[in-house]
Design an enzyme around this catalytic site. Structure first.
Site, mmCIF file in Angstrom:
data_model
loop_
_atom_site.group_PDB
_atom_site.id
_atom_site.type_symbol
_atom_site.label_atom_id
_atom_site.label_comp_id
_atom_site.label_asym_id
_atom_site.label_seq_id
_atom_site.Cartn_x
_atom_site.Cartn_y
_atom_site.Cartn_z
ATOM 1 N N SER A 180 0.201 -8.495 1.380
ATOM 2 C CA SER A 180 -1.145 -8.473 1.966
ATOM 3 C C SER A 180 -1.316 -8.805 2.796
ATOM 4 C CB SER A 180 -2.145 -10.253 1.089
ATOM 5 O OG SER A 180 -3.756 -10.649 1.649
ATOM 6 N N HIS A 225 1.123 -1.394 -0.057
ATOM 7 C CA HIS A 225 -0.023 -0.033 0.048
ATOM 8 C C HIS A 225 1.269 0.834 0.144
ATOM 9 C CE1 HIS A 225 -2.567 -2.778 2.063
ATOM 10 N NE2 HIS A 225 -3.273 -2.720 0.803
HETATM 11 P P1 AMP Z 1 -6.927 -3.640 -0.385
HETATM 12 O O1 AMP Z 1 -6.521 -3.107 1.213
HETATM 13 O O2 AMP Z 1 -6.111 -4.826 -0.315
HETATM 14 O O3 AMP Z 1 -7.750 -4.052 -0.809
HETATM 15 O O4 AMP Z 1 -5.388 -3.104 -1.286
HETATM 16 C C1 AMP Z 1 -5.567 -1.670 -1.559
HETATM 17 C C2 AMP Z 1 -4.824 -1.923 -2.489
HETATM 18 O O5 AMP Z 1 -3.211 -1.255 -3.015
HETATM 19 C C3 AMP Z 1 -5.199 -1.915 -3.921
HETATM 20 O O6 AMP Z 1 -5.205 -1.801 -5.447
HETATM 21 C C4 AMP Z 1 -4.399 -3.473 -4.199
HETATM 22 O O7 AMP Z 1 -4.163 -3.796 -5.068
HETATM 23 C C5 AMP Z 1 -3.210 -2.839 -3.592
HETATM 24 N N1 AMP Z 1 -1.891 -3.551 -3.249
HETATM 25 C C6 AMP Z 1 -2.442 -4.680 -1.680
HETATM 26 N N2 AMP Z 1 -0.957 -5.178 -1.888
HETATM 27 C C7 AMP Z 1 -0.431 -4.746 -2.945
HETATM 28 C C8 AMP Z 1 0.730 -5.808 -3.165
HETATM 29 N N3 AMP Z 1 1.714 -6.527 -2.712
HETATM 30 N N4 AMP Z 1 1.369 -4.474 -3.696
HETATM 31 C C9 AMP Z 1 1.265 -3.914 -4.762
HETATM 32 N N5 AMP Z 1 0.138 -3.441 -4.729
HETATM 33 C C10 AMP Z 1 -0.528 -3.745 -3.874
#
Ligand code: AMP
Length: 280
Positions: free
Chosen positions: A185, A37
């Site tokens: 993640s 993030h």
């Molecule tokens: P989330 O909080 O999981 O909904 O993710 C928020 C944003 O961060 C989304 O656009 C995800 O694709 C991105 N994101 C999550 N994990 C990663 C990662 N390991 N590398 C790059 N972007 C990420």
């Protein structure tokens, strides 16, 4: 950095920024932030005057209530990380603030929601489409940053922006990984230490598939070999392992030279559902 929970204060704050000609970079998240993030926030910081990050665990995109309940919530730590990364505004609304009433709107992404994540998480992309549209309307970003980690989400949001004429630029950022290859993640923190140890096998299986394709195996042969490889790792329950055209996510039979290909996977490990992909 300001932290705002309500919509009207957020729009008021941003209206003033826009009036002063400031560009707004927006990073939507569900919190429990990690370096993946933060990489999006840092990129947004480089390319915009103001960076907004939303933290909202969106109930309408969870098809599994247990998953929603167990989703980690770490707002205080998240805000500390965002401050260091140079974020200007954290928008952290409650579910009641975002949804005065349960939305009746249904967004149907057609083929994109019948495959992969859409197939295994019915209603998920409808929820994503609605929350992302609401967030875009509230924040009015110049550029919005999404991770390739959620490849199908990127495809869905691209359609959303096109079909609804959102006046913004989508920026897709590479997946950030731990040093052993595991894609970062928020869900990783739910893994037991023994599960965390084997978790990099998910990324390894993507690289193995890529190697088979480069050696000339077709998609069916590659998938079969990878599924056999997983038979030695009973701790994983494979939901899907697919090889598709990277932008459309259409199925392919064989990798052709110059064709942008993606291998995508979803697997349960230790009761935690993990997804990953590579594009080449
Ligand atoms: P989330 O909080 O999981 O909904 O993710 C928020 C944003 O961060 C989304 O656009 C995800 O694709 C991105 N994101 C999550 N994990 C990663 C990662 N390991 N590398 C790059 N972007 C990420």
């Amino acid at each position: 950095m300001v932290i705002i929970e309500n919509i009207s204060e957020t729009t008021e704050f941003l209206k003033n920024q826009i009036k002063n000609g400031k560009s707004i970079g927006f990073v939507p998240t569900m919190g429990a932030l990690h370096q993946g993030h933060i990489a999006l926030v840092e990129k947004a910081k480089l390319e915009n005057d103001i960076v907004v990050c939303s933290i909202f665990v969106n109930p309408t995109q969870f098809n599994n209530p247990e998953d929603l309940k167990k989703y980690p919530r770490t707002l205080e730590e998240d805000c500390k990380m965002l401050q260091v990364a140079g974020c200007d505004l954290v928008f952290a609304p409650s579910a009641e603030e975002m949804y005065e009433e349960t939305p009746v709107l249904k967004i149907d992404f057609g083929y994109l929601e019948q495959i992969l994540e859409g197939k295994f998480r019915p209603g998920h992309f409808n929820g994503v489409g609605i929350v992302v549209s609401k967030l875009f309307n509230i924040v009015k970003p110049t550029k919005a940053y999404f991770g390739q980690k959620d490849l199908q989400q990127v495809a869905v949001v691209k359609r959303l922006v096109k079909d609804l004429s959102f006046d913004l630029e989508l920026i897709v950022c590479d997946t950030i990984r731990e040093s052993d290859g595991l894609a970062m993640s928020s869900r990783n923190r739910r893994l037991s230490s023994s599960a965390r140890e084997v978790a990099p096998k998910i990324f390894e299986s993507l690289l193995i598939g890529q190697k088979y394709l480069f050696e000339g195996l077709n998609v069916e042969e590659t998938k079969q070999k990878v599924v056999e490889w997983y038979e030695n790792s009973p701790e994983f329950t494979l939901e899907y392992y697919e090889i598709v055209e990277a932008d459309t996510l259409n199925p392919i039979e064989k990798k052709h030279e110059g064709q942008k290909t993606a291998i995508v996977i979803a697997a349960f490990l230790d009761g935690v559902r993990l997804i990953d992909n590579i594009v080449f």
